[in-house]
Write an enzyme that holds these catalytic residues in place. Sequence first.
Site, mmCIF file in Angstrom:
data_model
loop_
_atom_site.group_PDB
_atom_site.id
_atom_site.type_symbol
_atom_site.label_atom_id
_atom_site.label_comp_id
_atom_site.label_asym_id
_atom_site.label_seq_id
_atom_site.Cartn_x
_atom_site.Cartn_y
_atom_site.Cartn_z
ATOM 1 N N ASP A 115 -0.257 2.148 8.660
ATOM 2 C CA ASP A 115 -0.729 1.301 9.726
ATOM 3 C C ASP A 115 0.175 1.241 10.891
ATOM 4 O O ASP A 115 -0.158 1.106 12.005
ATOM 5 C CB ASP A 115 -0.785 -0.184 9.161
ATOM 6 C CG ASP A 115 -1.776 -0.496 8.113
ATOM 7 O OD1 ASP A 115 -2.444 0.437 7.757
ATOM 8 O OD2 ASP A 115 -1.440 -1.554 7.335
ATOM 9 N N GLY A 133 0.989 -1.140 -0.059
ATOM 10 C CA GLY A 133 -0.020 0.043 0.090
ATOM 11 C C GLY A 133 0.902 1.388 -0.124
ATOM 12 O O GLY A 133 1.669 1.173 0.610
ATOM 13 N N THR A 152 4.284 2.657 5.774
ATOM 14 C CA THR A 152 2.903 2.135 5.877
ATOM 15 C C THR A 152 1.906 2.989 6.756
ATOM 16 O O THR A 152 2.596 3.440 7.895
ATOM 17 C CB THR A 152 2.762 0.729 6.255
ATOM 18 O OG1 THR A 152 1.529 0.277 6.510
ATOM 19 C CG2 THR A 152 3.519 0.412 7.460
ATOM 20 N N ASP A 209 2.190 -0.439 11.735
ATOM 21 C CA ASP A 209 2.348 -2.002 12.653
ATOM 22 C C ASP A 209 3.642 -2.692 12.523
ATOM 23 O O ASP A 209 3.688 -3.934 12.608
ATOM 24 C CB ASP A 209 1.254 -2.917 12.154
ATOM 25 C CG ASP A 209 1.349 -2.852 10.393
ATOM 26 O OD1 ASP A 209 2.354 -2.231 9.629
ATOM 27 O OD2 ASP A 209 0.498 -3.848 10.169
ATOM 28 N N ASP A 232 4.381 -4.538 6.137
ATOM 29 C CA ASP A 232 4.733 -5.880 6.397
ATOM 30 C C ASP A 232 4.915 -6.762 5.358
ATOM 31 O O ASP A 232 5.894 -7.462 5.122
ATOM 32 C CB ASP A 232 3.488 -6.379 7.157
ATOM 33 C CG ASP A 232 3.525 -7.449 8.031
ATOM 34 O OD1 ASP A 232 4.501 -7.797 9.045
ATOM 35 O OD2 ASP A 232 2.801 -8.555 7.696
ATOM 36 N N ARG A 238 -5.184 -2.473 9.155
ATOM 37 C CA ARG A 238 -5.075 -3.858 8.681
ATOM 38 C C ARG A 238 -4.549 -4.529 10.173
ATOM 39 O O ARG A 238 -3.449 -4.835 10.482
ATOM 40 C CB ARG A 238 -3.847 -3.954 7.924
ATOM 41 C CG ARG A 238 -4.034 -5.391 7.220
ATOM 42 C CD ARG A 238 -2.708 -5.719 6.676
ATOM 43 N NE ARG A 238 -2.374 -5.089 5.587
ATOM 44 C CZ ARG A 238 -2.730 -5.335 4.341
ATOM 45 N NH1 ARG A 238 -3.521 -6.268 3.923
ATOM 46 N NH2 ARG A 238 -2.383 -4.465 3.317
HETATM 47 O O1 F6P Z 1 -1.461 -1.545 4.728
HETATM 48 C C1 F6P Z 1 -2.121 -0.328 4.270
HETATM 49 C C2 F6P Z 1 -3.592 -0.381 4.031
HETATM 50 O O2 F6P Z 1 -4.435 0.839 3.851
HETATM 51 C C3 F6P Z 1 -4.307 -1.306 5.364
HETATM 52 O O3 F6P Z 1 -4.705 -0.526 6.298
HETATM 53 C C4 F6P Z 1 -5.380 -1.708 4.629
HETATM 54 O O4 F6P Z 1 -6.191 -2.881 5.270
HETATM 55 C C5 F6P Z 1 -5.060 -2.158 3.114
HETATM 56 O O5 F6P Z 1 -3.652 -1.351 3.056
HETATM 57 C C6 F6P Z 1 -5.780 -2.000 1.986
HETATM 58 O O6 F6P Z 1 -5.143 -2.456 0.783
HETATM 59 P P1 F6P Z 1 -5.747 -2.111 -0.820
HETATM 60 O O7 F6P Z 1 -5.636 -0.492 -0.874
HETATM 61 O O8 F6P Z 1 -4.901 -3.157 -1.439
HETATM 62 O O9 F6P Z 1 -7.246 -2.523 -0.669
#
Ligand code: F6P
Length: 326
Positions: A131, A14, A129, A133, A106, A175
């Site tokens: 997140d 992401g 990220t 995390d 991650d 996430r």
């Molecule tokens: O890891 C970043 C994030 O935005 C998370 O918070 C979320 O769960 C995920 O990516 C969403 O991913 P995508 O944009 O692939 O739907």
Amino acid sequence: MGSIKCIGILTSGGDAPGMNAAVRAVTRAAIYNGLEVKAIYRGYKGLITDEIETFHTQNVSNIIQQGGTILKTARCKEFMTPEGRQLAYETLQKHGIEALVCIGGDGTLTGARIFASEFNFPIVGIPGTIDNDLFGTDNTIGYDTALNTIMEAVDKIRDTATSHERLFFIEVMGRDAGFLALNGAIATGCEAAIIPEIATENDQLGELIKNGFRKSKNSSIVLVAESPLTGGAMALAERVKNEYPQYDVRVTILGHIQRGGSPSAIDRILASRMGAASIDALLEGQRNVMIGIQNDELVYVPFSKAIKNDKPINRELLNTLRILSI
Ligand code: F6P
């Protein structure tokens, strides 16, 4: 390791505000140290499909303030297979790339760890990220900007929540991590945050209902971290609607708005420091480490720790939120 002459750089997973500032810092610090820089487009996918361009200092001009990533990004399934990683390795060989700087979360660092050990290839990771995390760094690049985006959005929703005397459930990203929800709730004076880290310990919504949303207030906002563990904002709202039809309940899912926008000063500085440190790390002979910043000090965190260890939330913050939302 002092013999590295050419590095590759990629962003993966992401996107996060500040990734461009990190790309700029890695590129400029590498060139400053006499290294050649090859930009890899679309993350690990670009290693498989051979989308690579030599970067000079001008390639990263005027990007420090831009959200997203000029290198593009992807979540690449092929790189999860040994065949895909073999193709990636061949592309690196073809371009004379002797080390990689991988910017992402991650999944990106998990891919980096596997690839580095399979091919004995030097990789340094930069945590990018929203997140927050990743274990071993106080903040990840993009988290502060996302938190500010959440703050602006929730402030706006509060205007309408107050006017209509409604109960809002607002779902934020993360996430399976509650950093955005918990700190977002404190920053916006929310009544509660429902987060995965404690979802298994107690029924947070049940407790809220029991204590009453509205002891002294006519409107309330609850931030919910997206996660199967919390159930998400929609499911929580349904439960309240069924059990307490007197509440005028609404749901907002903030979604990808949280990933966009110009990075905050904090994220730009974090990205600049981490980007420059990644080159120092490679030149010092470090490999398979993520750059972290703990208590304002740069640290090297082994991939295995950054990925595997669950980064704990600060429980003191939960208490602060509880006290201040009376
Ligand atoms: O890891 C970043 C994030 O935005 C998370 O918070 C979320 O769960 C995920 O990516 C969403 O991913 P995508 O944009 O692939 O739907």
